[in-house]
Scaffold this motif. Structure first.
Motif, PDB file in Angstrom:
ATOM      1  N   ALA A   1       0.840  -1.206   0.000  1.00  0.00           N
ATOM      2  CA  ALA A   1       0.000   0.000   0.000  1.00  0.00           C
ATOM      3  C   ALA A   1       0.870   1.249   0.000  1.00  0.00           C
ATOM      4  CB  ALA A   1      -0.904  -0.001   1.229  1.00  0.00           C
TER       5      ALA A   1
ATOM      6  N   LYS B   1      -2.327   4.099   2.785  1.00  0.00           N
ATOM      7  CA  LYS B   1      -2.693   2.946   3.604  1.00  0.00           C
ATOM      8  C   LYS B   1      -4.155   2.925   4.025  1.00  0.00           C
ATOM      9  CE  LYS B   1       1.833   2.091   4.203  1.00  0.00           C
ATOM     10  NZ  LYS B   1       2.502   1.003   3.469  1.00  0.00           N
ATOM     11  N   TYR B   2      -4.654   1.716   4.138  1.00  0.00           N
ATOM     12  CA  TYR B   2      -5.970   1.425   4.746  1.00  0.00           C
ATOM     13  C   TYR B   2      -5.712   1.109   6.214  1.00  0.00           C
ATOM     14  CZ  TYR B   2      -8.994  -2.637   6.086  1.00  0.00           C
ATOM     15  OH  TYR B   2      -9.768  -3.563   6.736  1.00  0.00           O
ATOM     16  N   TRP B   3      -6.299   1.874   7.127  1.00  0.00           N
ATOM     17  CA  TRP B   3      -6.138   1.537   8.545  1.00  0.00           C
ATOM     18  C   TRP B   3      -7.396   1.949   9.304  1.00  0.00           C
ATOM     19  CZ3 TRP B   3      -3.359  -2.042  10.396  1.00  0.00           C
ATOM     20  CH2 TRP B   3      -3.112  -2.145  11.758  1.00  0.00           C
TER      21      TRP B   3
ATOM     22  N   ARG C   1     -15.816  -5.328   6.648  1.00  0.00           N
ATOM     23  CA  ARG C   1     -14.517  -4.734   6.273  1.00  0.00           C
ATOM     24  C   ARG C   1     -14.716  -3.558   5.320  1.00  0.00           C
ATOM     25  NH1 ARG C   1     -10.278  -8.187   8.372  1.00  0.00           N
ATOM     26  NH2 ARG C   1     -11.168 -10.207   8.836  1.00  0.00           N
TER      27      ARG C   1
ATOM     28  N   SER D   1      -2.028 -12.187   3.599  1.00  0.00           N
ATOM     29  CA  SER D   1      -3.484 -12.351   3.572  1.00  0.00           C
ATOM     30  C   SER D   1      -4.097 -11.737   2.318  1.00  0.00           C
ATOM     31  CB  SER D   1      -4.122 -11.784   4.833  1.00  0.00           C
ATOM     32  OG  SER D   1      -3.908 -10.397   4.906  1.00  0.00           O
TER      33      SER D   1
ATOM     34  N   SER E   1     -10.022 -10.125   3.851  1.00  0.00           N
ATOM     35  CA  SER E   1      -8.960  -9.220   4.294  1.00  0.00           C
ATOM     36  C   SER E   1      -9.113  -7.982   3.422  1.00  0.00           C
ATOM     37  CB  SER E   1      -7.610  -9.885   4.042  1.00  0.00           C
ATOM     38  OG  SER E   1      -6.551  -9.025   4.367  1.00  0.00           O
ATOM     39  N   GLY E   2      -9.214  -6.808   4.052  1.00  0.00           N
ATOM     40  CA  GLY E   2      -9.509  -5.608   3.270  1.00  0.00           C
ATOM     41  C   GLY E   2      -8.545  -5.425   2.110  1.00  0.00           C
ATOM     42  N   SER E   3      -7.253  -5.582   2.388  1.00  0.00           N
ATOM     43  CA  SER E   3      -6.250  -5.327   1.346  1.00  0.00           C
ATOM     44  C   SER E   3      -6.336  -6.353   0.217  1.00  0.00           C
ATOM     45  CB  SER E   3      -4.845  -5.312   1.948  1.00  0.00           C
ATOM     46  OG  SER E   3      -4.602  -6.528   2.613  1.00  0.00           O
TER      47      SER E   3
ATOM     48  N   ARG F   1      -7.571  -5.339  -3.189  1.00  0.00           N
ATOM     49  CA  ARG F   1      -6.637  -4.687  -4.112  1.00  0.00           C
ATOM     50  C   ARG F   1      -5.755  -5.690  -4.849  1.00  0.00           C
ATOM     51  NH1 ARG F   1      -4.940  -1.044   0.608  1.00  0.00           N
ATOM     52  NH2 ARG F   1      -3.279  -2.570   0.523  1.00  0.00           N
TER      53      ARG F   1
ATOM     54  N   SER G   1      -3.438  -7.342  11.678  1.00  0.00           N
ATOM     55  CA  SER G   1      -4.097  -6.109  11.255  1.00  0.00           C
ATOM     56  C   SER G   1      -5.576  -6.086  11.642  1.00  0.00           C
ATOM     57  CB  SER G   1      -3.902  -5.877   9.760  1.00  0.00           C
ATOM     58  OG  SER G   1      -4.149  -7.049   9.051  1.00  0.00           O
TER      59      SER G   1
ATOM     60  N   HIS H   1      -7.027  -2.762  13.120  1.00  0.00           N
ATOM     61  CA  HIS H   1      -8.114  -1.937  12.571  1.00  0.00           C
ATOM     62  C   HIS H   1      -9.128  -1.612  13.674  1.00  0.00           C
ATOM     63  CE1 HIS H   1      -6.781  -2.319   8.458  1.00  0.00           C
ATOM     64  NE2 HIS H   1      -6.839  -3.622   8.492  1.00  0.00           N
TER      65      HIS H   1
ATOM     66  N   MET I   1       0.210   6.709   9.220  1.00  0.00           N
ATOM     67  CA  MET I   1      -0.442   5.491   9.730  1.00  0.00           C
ATOM     68  C   MET I   1       0.276   4.967  10.972  1.00  0.00           C
ATOM     69  SD  MET I   1      -1.146   1.738   8.023  1.00  0.00           S
ATOM     70  CE  MET I   1       0.580   1.265   8.030  1.00  0.00           C
TER      71      MET I   1
ATOM     72  N   MET J   1      -0.951   4.171  14.801  1.00  0.00           N
ATOM     73  CA  MET J   1      -0.714   2.880  15.476  1.00  0.00           C
ATOM     74  C   MET J   1      -0.054   3.083  16.841  1.00  0.00           C
ATOM     75  SD  MET J   1       0.812   0.898  12.200  1.00  0.00           S
ATOM     76  CE  MET J   1      -0.160  -0.167  11.140  1.00  0.00           C
TER      77      MET J   1
ATOM     78  N   ASP K   1       4.165  -1.531   6.069  1.00  0.00           N
ATOM     79  CA  ASP K   1       2.821  -1.992   6.442  1.00  0.00           C
ATOM     80  C   ASP K   1       2.819  -2.378   7.928  1.00  0.00           C
ATOM     81  OD1 ASP K   1       1.498  -1.365   4.099  1.00  0.00           O
ATOM     82  OD2 ASP K   1       1.586  -3.378   3.268  1.00  0.00           O
TER      83      ASP K   1
HETATM   84  O1  PMV Z   1      -6.039  -6.184   4.820  1.00  0.00           O
HETATM   85  P1  PMV Z   1      -5.518  -6.145   6.189  1.00  0.00           P
HETATM   86  O2  PMV Z   1      -6.605  -6.290   7.208  1.00  0.00           O
HETATM   87  O3  PMV Z   1      -4.418  -7.134   6.411  1.00  0.00           O
HETATM   88  O4  PMV Z   1      -4.924  -4.694   6.479  1.00  0.00           O
HETATM   89  C1  PMV Z   1      -3.832  -4.157   5.783  1.00  0.00           C
HETATM   90  C2  PMV Z   1      -3.254  -3.021   6.535  1.00  0.00           C
HETATM   91  C3  PMV Z   1      -1.969  -2.425   5.979  1.00  0.00           C
HETATM   92  O5  PMV Z   1      -1.208  -3.405   5.308  1.00  0.00           O
HETATM   93  C4  PMV Z   1      -1.155  -1.899   7.150  1.00  0.00           C
HETATM   94  C5  PMV Z   1      -2.258  -1.248   5.047  1.00  0.00           C
HETATM   95  C6  PMV Z   1      -2.775  -1.588   3.682  1.00  0.00           C
HETATM   96  O6  PMV Z   1      -3.487  -0.731   3.137  1.00  0.00           O
HETATM   97  O7  PMV Z   1      -2.460  -2.660   3.129  1.00  0.00           O
END
Ligand code: PMV
Length: 321
Positions: A13, A16-18, A26, A105, A137-139, A142, A189, A193, A239, A243, A279
């Motif tokens: 990222a 970042k998504y946080w 999610r 993930s 997993s949110g990321s 992408r 994560s 979150h 970010m 944290m 990250d």
């Molecule tokens: O998708 P998750 O829940 O593993 O969250 C990813 C969080 C970061 O890697 C820190 C930021 C991101 O946008 O990938």
């Protein structure tokens, strides 16, 4: 029923998504931008069968408990969409060097979304797959489209999904991942979150997101490395500030992590285009134009605390193999 295998890349990222506004769906509190990492991948094979229960192996080891539950929750969504009751056998391997601490993930749930939906007889569009992967997993949302990708936060489950903003060949950018030996196991994560909102800095970070997204998107589209470098370091620092000031506080950086930040900024001031982002871990992703890889890789490997440097260009979309 048929067996399908899919492959997906992890992503790094840049914005970042946080934090989530809905933890179970999610749905993120802000949009994000990333790049898929070529050469690193997860391959997942799914077969639905009538007997027993869901099973999961990762790198040939059986996984039960919370890991299996998280996979089953995606399989439940697929079963509901396909209107089937069968259980699934899921086996997944990834080619990231063991113990490198690269978040897997994203690649894992993107590959699972594609393989399981096809194995259930569905043929989902890229946007439907991105939404499905997001639930694991949110990321992972992408890691469905290829190249440089933006996850638009959307107004709800239906439009919170990721799209490609530029294909892999748009910009020859390389991620040199400096692997730092973390002394402590990281907090995942999902837990992170959930506590992001306890930091008084989170509201300011979220309120400022559209500015950072715009700068980063424009820098990528214009291949403007200097603007790109400044915004990704700024976003990563923001970010990690959230944290560190959460309750309980999360400190992912090690001494070596900070050492790399200083070195990268010195190199850039001296004319070597390189920029850092981190990250939820101690490893530092150092981005550079592909022509600079050898210089950056060599310099990184000589820094204290760096055990290994992995190199990845811009990766394509999740695909069936
Ligand atoms: O998708 P998750 O829940 O593993 O969250 C990813 C969080 C970061 O890697 C820190 C930021 C991101 O946008 O990938």
């Amino acid at each position: 029923m048929a067996t399908f295998t899919a492959q997906a890349h992890p992503n790094i990222a840049f914005i970042k998504y946080w934090g989530n506004r809905d933890n179970s769906l999610r749905l993120p509190v802000n949009g994000s931008i990333s790049m898929n990492l070529d050469g690193l991948f997860t391959r997942t094979t799914v077969t639905f069968h009538s007997a027993g229960q869901d099973s999961l192996t990762i790198n040939e080891r059986a996984v039960t408990g919370k890991g299996l539950e998280r996979v089953s929750s995606i399989l439940d969504l697929v079963r509901e969409m396909a209107n089937i009751q069968e259980c699934a056998e899921v086996s997944s391997t990834n080619n990231f060097p063991a113990g490198a601490g690269i978040a897997s993930s994203a690649a894992a749930f993107a590959a699972l979304a594609l393989a399981s939906s096809r194995a259930a007889g569905l043929s989902l569009s890229e946007t439907q797959l991105s939404r499905l992967a997001r639930r694991g997993s949110g990321s992972a949302s992408r890691s469905i489209p290829g190249g440089f990708v933006e996850w638009r936060m959307g107004s709800g489950d239906g439009d919170s999904l990721a799209v490609s903003i530029a294909p892999p060949e748009h910009w020859q950018l390389t991620d040199c991942i400096a692997v730092v030996n973390a002394a402590h196991k990281k907090t995942g994560s999902t837990e992170g979150h959930a506590i992001a909102g306890t930091s008084p800095l989170q509201a300011a970070r979220v309120a400022d997101t559209s500015r950072r997204l715009e700068i980063c998107r424009t820098a990528i589209l214009n291949k403007d490395f200097e603007a790109f470098a400044n915004i990704i370091e700024h976003d990563s620092d923001m970010m990690h500030s959230v944290m560190m000031t959460s309750t309980p506080p999360l400190m992912y950086w090690q001494a070596a992590t900070v050492g790399i930040f200083h070195a990268v900024r010195e190199w850039r001031a001296g004319g070597i285009p390189a920029a850092y982002t981190v990250d939820a871990g101690a490893n530092v992703h150092v981005l550079c134009p592909s022509g600079q890889v050898e210089a950056v890789r060599k310099r990184l490997s000589e820094l204290p605390g760096v055990s290994e440097v992995l190199v990845a260009g811009v990766g394509g979309p999740a695909r069936l193999i």
